[in-house]
Design a protein around this motif. Sequence first.
Motif, PDB file in Angstrom:
ATOM      1  N   LEU A  14      30.641  56.536  48.723  1.00 35.25           N
ATOM      2  CA  LEU A  14      30.467  56.366  47.302  1.00 35.25           C
ATOM      3  C   LEU A  14      31.505  55.179  47.068  1.00 35.25           C
ATOM      4  N   ALA A  15      32.798  55.365  47.799  1.00 36.29           N
ATOM      5  CA  ALA A  15      33.918  54.607  47.534  1.00 36.29           C
ATOM      6  C   ALA A  15      33.681  53.243  48.019  1.00 36.29           C
ATOM      7  N   ARG A  16      33.057  53.440  49.208  1.00 31.90           N
ATOM      8  CA  ARG A  16      32.708  51.930  49.705  1.00 31.90           C
ATOM      9  C   ARG A  16      31.579  51.200  49.025  1.00 31.90           C
ATOM     10  N   TYR A  17      30.775  51.689  48.449  1.00 33.09           N
ATOM     11  CA  TYR A  17      29.694  51.352  47.424  1.00 33.09           C
ATOM     12  C   TYR A  17      30.320  50.792  46.333  1.00 33.09           C
ATOM     13  N   LEU A  18      31.397  51.697  45.562  1.00 32.61           N
ATOM     14  CA  LEU A  18      32.045  51.122  44.447  1.00 32.61           C
ATOM     15  C   LEU A  18      32.721  49.913  44.614  1.00 32.61           C
ATOM     16  N   ALA A  19      33.336  50.090  45.966  1.00 37.46           N
ATOM     17  CA  ALA A  19      34.345  48.972  46.274  1.00 37.46           C
ATOM     18  C   ALA A  19      33.414  47.708  46.196  1.00 37.46           C
ATOM     19  N   LYS A  20      32.443  47.770  46.968  1.00 41.55           N
ATOM     20  CA  LYS A  20      31.574  46.586  47.141  1.00 41.55           C
ATOM     21  C   LYS A  20      31.216  46.146  45.817  1.00 41.55           C
ATOM     22  N   HIS A  21      30.690  47.092  44.972  1.00 38.76           N
ATOM     23  CA  HIS A  21      30.146  46.900  43.771  1.00 38.76           C
ATOM     24  C   HIS A  21      31.426  45.962  42.691  1.00 38.76           C
ATOM     25  N   VAL A  22      32.213  46.643  42.799  1.00 39.92           N
ATOM     26  CA  VAL A  22      33.797  46.047  42.193  1.00 39.92           C
ATOM     27  C   VAL A  22      34.048  44.523  42.666  1.00 39.92           C
ATOM     28  N   GLU A  23      33.924  44.462  43.977  1.00 40.76           N
ATOM     29  CA  GLU A  23      34.161  43.360  44.399  1.00 40.76           C
ATOM     30  C   GLU A  23      33.583  41.986  44.135  1.00 40.76           C
ATOM     31  N   SER A  24      32.101  42.394  43.769  1.00 44.52           N
ATOM     32  CA  SER A  24      31.302  41.458  43.465  1.00 44.52           C
ATOM     33  C   SER A  24      31.552  41.089  42.120  1.00 44.52           C
ATOM     34  N   SER A  25      31.549  42.363  41.224  1.00 47.09           N
ATOM     35  CA  SER A  25      32.066  41.902  39.889  1.00 47.09           C
ATOM     36  C   SER A  25      33.202  41.447  39.530  1.00 47.09           C
ATOM     37  N   ILE A  26      34.175  41.485  40.436  1.00 49.00           N
ATOM     38  CA  ILE A  26      35.311  40.783  40.251  1.00 49.00           C
ATOM     39  C   ILE A  26      35.159  39.209  40.595  1.00 49.00           C
ATOM     40  N   ARG A  27      34.285  39.033  41.674  1.00 49.21           N
ATOM     41  CA  ARG A  27      34.109  37.607  42.277  1.00 49.21           C
ATOM     42  C   ARG A  27      33.425  36.794  40.843  1.00 49.21           C
ATOM     43  N   ARG A  28      32.479  37.840  40.202  1.00 50.36           N
ATOM     44  CA  ARG A  28      31.873  37.261  39.149  1.00 50.36           C
ATOM     45  C   ARG A  28      32.798  36.900  37.788  1.00 50.36           C
ATOM     46  N   ASN A  29      33.556  37.783  37.587  1.00 51.04           N
ATOM     47  CA  ASN A  29      34.383  37.813  36.425  1.00 51.04           C
ATOM     48  C   ASN A  29      35.788  37.186  36.462  1.00 51.04           C
ATOM     49  N   CYS A  30      36.551  37.411  37.701  1.00 52.59           N
ATOM     50  CA  CYS A  30      37.590  36.906  37.631  1.00 52.59           C
ATOM     51  C   CYS A  30      38.255  35.667  38.685  1.00 52.59           C
ATOM     52  N   THR A  31      37.293  34.879  38.568  1.00 44.10           N
ATOM     53  CA  THR A  31      37.577  33.435  39.366  1.00 44.10           C
ATOM     54  C   THR A  31      37.990  32.505  38.082  1.00 44.10           C
ATOM     55  N   ILE A  32      38.793  31.823  38.659  1.00 44.59           N
ATOM     56  CA  ILE A  32      39.341  30.755  37.576  1.00 44.59           C
ATOM     57  C   ILE A  32      38.523  29.446  37.785  1.00 44.59           C
ATOM     58  N   ALA A  33      37.820  29.585  36.782  1.00 41.01           N
ATOM     59  CA  ALA A  33      36.844  28.238  36.743  1.00 41.01           C
ATOM     60  C   ALA A  33      37.681  26.849  36.547  1.00 41.01           C
ATOM     61  N   ASN A  34      38.499  26.749  35.757  1.00 39.50           N
ATOM     62  CA  ASN A  34      39.427  25.753  35.457  1.00 39.50           C
ATOM     63  C   ASN A  34      40.963  26.036  35.406  1.00 39.50           C
ATOM     64  N   PRO A  35      41.482  25.950  36.860  1.00 42.08           N
ATOM     65  CA  PRO A  35      42.910  26.635  36.643  1.00 42.08           C
ATOM     66  C   PRO A  35      44.026  25.903  35.942  1.00 42.08           C
ATOM     67  N   SER A  36      43.647  24.722  35.769  1.00 38.79           N
ATOM     68  CA  SER A  36      44.912  23.797  35.120  1.00 38.79           C
ATOM     69  C   SER A  36      44.536  23.982  33.401  1.00 38.79           C
ATOM     70  N   ALA A  37      43.718  24.775  33.031  1.00 36.82           N
ATOM     71  CA  ALA A  37      43.597  25.123  31.790  1.00 36.82           C
ATOM     72  C   ALA A  37      44.585  25.542  31.037  1.00 36.82           C
ATOM     73  N   GLU A  38      44.780  25.213  29.758  1.00 37.05           N
ATOM     74  CA  GLU A  38      45.680  25.799  29.013  1.00 37.05           C
ATOM     75  C   GLU A  38      45.640  27.472  28.948  1.00 37.05           C
ATOM     76  N   GLY A  39      46.791  27.848  28.629  1.00 35.62           N
ATOM     77  CA  GLY A  39      46.757  29.407  28.455  1.00 35.62           C
ATOM     78  C   GLY A  39      47.148  30.106  29.903  1.00 35.62           C
ATOM     79  N   ALA A  40      47.365  31.427  29.594  1.00 35.60           N
ATOM     80  CA  ALA A  40      47.514  31.984  30.733  1.00 35.60           C
ATOM     81  C   ALA A  40      46.260  32.858  31.358  1.00 35.60           C
ATOM     82  N   VAL A  41      45.525  31.620  32.219  1.00 38.05           N
ATOM     83  CA  VAL A  41      44.378  32.008  32.513  1.00 38.05           C
ATOM     84  C   VAL A  41      44.380  33.163  33.991  1.00 38.05           C
TER      85      VAL A  41
END
Lengths: 885, 202
Positions: free
Chosen positions: A195-222
């Motif tokens: 289960l943990a492995r499944y969840l880990a994989k799941h969260v990994e992909s969701s992190i990759r989706r949501n927590c990648t910095i598209a524009n690192p030089s953008a203003e604010g605490a990206v």
Amino acid sequence: MSLSLLLEKYDVSTEEGLEKALNEIEKEEEEVEEALSNVLSRACAIEGRLRTTSLAYARLADVRSDAQAAGDMVQRTADLARDSRVAECQQRVHDLIDLQLCSAGVEAAIRGHDYETGAAHVARFLAMDPGSVAAARARGAADPREAMNRAAQTLRDNLVKKFEEAAKKDDEASVERLFKLFPQIGRADEGVDLLARYLAKHVESSIRRNCTIANPSAEGAVFADALTRLLEAGGAVVERARTLAAGAAPARLSRALAIIQPVICGNARRLSSEMRTTRGLSAASADPRRAQYPPEPRTLEPTLDELALMHSRIYLYFAFLRRKAETDASSLEEPAKTKAVVTVHKIIAESDLMRTAQDLLGHYLTLERYFLEESVSKALKMATPQPGVTCSSLVDDVYFIARKCIRRGLSTGSVDGACAVLNEAATQLEREVAAALRRWVRSAPSDPLPLPLPPGTPANAPLDLPALPAATATLLGQRLNRDVEAQKALFLAHMSEADAGAEWAERLAAEACADAEPLFRASPAASAEGERAKFQSCAAGLAAAATAFRTAHDLALAGLCAALKPRAAAWADAIASPTVEDENEAGDALPAALDELAASAHAELPSRAADALLVSVVADITTRAEGRLLLHVYDREGGLAVERRTRRLAAWAGGGAGGARERCARLTQAASLLALERLAHVPDALRPTPRLAVHEVKDILARSGESEDGIGIEIGPRTGIDEIEDEKRVQYQDGDIPVLDINDIPLLIGTHHETPPMSVRVAQNWFKRFQSGDFDVKDEPRSGRPVTEKVNAILENVGQDRHISFYDIAEELRINHKNFSTLFKKDFATTERSAYARTVITRLIITQFEECAAFKMTWHLNTAVWETILGPCGKRDKFSNVKFP
Amino acid sequence: MEDYKFLFKVVLVGNAGVGKTCLVRRFTQGLFPPGQGATIGVDFMIKTVEVDGEKVKLQIWDTAGQERFRSITQSYYRSAHALILVYDISCQPTFDCLPDWLREIEEYANNKVLRILVGNKTDREDREIPRHIGDDFAQRHGMYFLETSAKEAENVERLFMEIAVELMEQAKCKELPKYDGSLGPINGKTTSVSDSSCCLRS
């Protein structure tokens, strides 16, 4: 029927009546007889029955004992039955039946993909007593274990396969359904892992989706935002794993966490390294001070805020995990519970995320230190005294900076981080700010506060202007005047700042301690107390900074008093003057002058400082006036005038400056002595307590013109006089050096001379240079001035230990020697001239010697010269451990 | 306030794993905790000792040796009255790092700080740094020198007591000739921290 009734019924008096009665009686007799015989016959029957009954009773007792025996036997049998595990046998019988069912059922279930049933069968099998299985085998049945194990194994494989398929398809419902089966087949741990492995994989992909910095030089605490999202996802997934597992396989959070955590760690590290690259914080140039182009401190603020935010997010995440660990383990018994919690704590402590947090904190602190240092040095630069500037906001600025940094330090959520920022702030305040203030207030401008001169005193021109056309001179004069005014105002501003600095440093410490409370509450209870003590100890560093500010303030106060000295001296002269002036006008002059001083002091300075200043000025006036009394001869009128003036001063001191009144007592008594009409009144003059020693009284009386013959008078034994003698020494003592300061220079250099050899300003500059530790007379920037050579010449003479007379030096420097002699008249008589001259000139040079020696300054005088110079000072012990270059 | 006359801050520095925490634990609690984990940031312990009948409070700051905590630990150098630089006598690299540590001390600490070099773990059989090497190093850099064993409780008490005695003497000397130290920094390093902060009196 009773006889009497019978007799009444029938008339017994008659025969007939008697007859009837008799008949009646007979009839009755017969009846009775019959009844009796009846009863008798029954008695027989009863007797027979009784006999039977007693017979039966005897037989019953036998039965009872038999029954008892039977009951006991049943009881024993029951006991026996229990002991010989009849119940177990029954259970076993059930088991055997179930076993058959199970082994048959499980295969059917697997074939039918009915994993729930299969798992239930396996669960049943696992719950069976191994004995049953053995028993079954013993009875010749086929060994069901092997079949069952095989079935369980197949089931597990199928489950794993199904689980993985479901996981791949991201079929959450199946995943959850399948997960719940693992504990049933006795593989809860494996299930949690899956289960943990499944969840880990799941969260990994969701992190990759949501927590990648598209524009690192953008203003604010990206990056901070991305990290927040990442940790939120992490927290959610951990919580999901926990709730899922809680039903089927409780208290396995640590197991799940061990698998999920690395994913979060890895992503957090990725984010943090991305951030470092983007924000220019790569490890190599971690310290911006060493960077090629040091960044502007203000531009660092967003990065600093972001770093602090990131760090605090990680801390929040850890706090969340710890809380969940507690909840998760709450169902366990004590030792296991602690163990589970400790395991989670250990995972946290050893996780890479913790290291990432520490790295972030390290970067944050390095950067924060740089920010603090640079901002403070910028504030210092801006506040560096410049001509024309009258106010200073240094302490305001620095307080603001320090508070901002400390708050940001606290916002990291780490006590260690906040402590480090506190330490740095205290360092900056003490080392830079307080020290700068101390430097700036070291030399007070002349006349920093208005103290009008006594009427009739010629005011000294503060600067001697070269002969210039009148218009230019006025203009120049105005500008100079403005600069001088500005300088005064700035000095006072710095002094107030030093006072405020002390207060604010303490306020900073108190604020920080109050703001840090939530941090202690968040940290584990066991360590909270230690953390608090640590923090408070660091906050105490600010108290040390406050002390440094106070020292600066006291120094300024001392400088201020020194700067008022010439005017105080003029007033002392005026008080001691034997001339009699118009009483009303002149009498009011001193209180008026002091009032003016008091008013401006209270306006410009904190009230504590103003009071101290006034006390010190009054003390100065009285001490000096007392010395002056010995330089004049007074007639009666003059003596009375002096007394009048001193009383005025004492009266003012009583009202205007509380602490100063005491200081006036000596002078008042001395003046009273001068004004005495008859020597016999001497004791009255010394009331209430004699402040003057016997010889002082004699000296003063000797100054009174009318009592010249009174030198030999007996004052009579007075208690306390001798003790006081030791305490109350006059300023100058044999072998001691009078302490000169910059305001004595005009007196040393003849200002009243028609053609002064060296202007007051030049002399004062010299003095300042000496004071600041620059003794290099040979390297004077504007060399070639005659005075340089002359000082060297004198020093050479001194070095050869020639006896230089006071006149020699005065001649060399073309100093007005009369001024010398008046200033040091009293000592002059007792001290050898040459020694004194040396002392004076040396003192000019070495006023600040102590510090310079302490800081190992080098200068171009040889040891012999210093030995000679220091010899007559009588203070060699003070320098005995100083090595001369 | 508590009943003590002097308060001194003692800071321990040195590579990770040389036994700083064990030294502090041994002194403050009389324990030798085996399997001690790496210190995180800075730990803080207090012990009050008595010197010549006067109570002296030692505030001991046990810093983390690992590189990534450097920016935390550096902030403690300045307020230290004594710095104990620890190395492991059975581990050459910890000795080789000493010059780096000295540079750090030069940069951040008050230049009048009392510096003590300590070679720890004398109980170990596999000594790599002979005593005289450590002694030489200490002498060359004007430090006190002592070899200790936190495990065997050897010289630990002595180390801290000597620091207390020395600091107290310094503090007392400072009291006597109290001339005005008003001269500000003359060069970058010299500071006038001295009179105000050196001994916080209770």
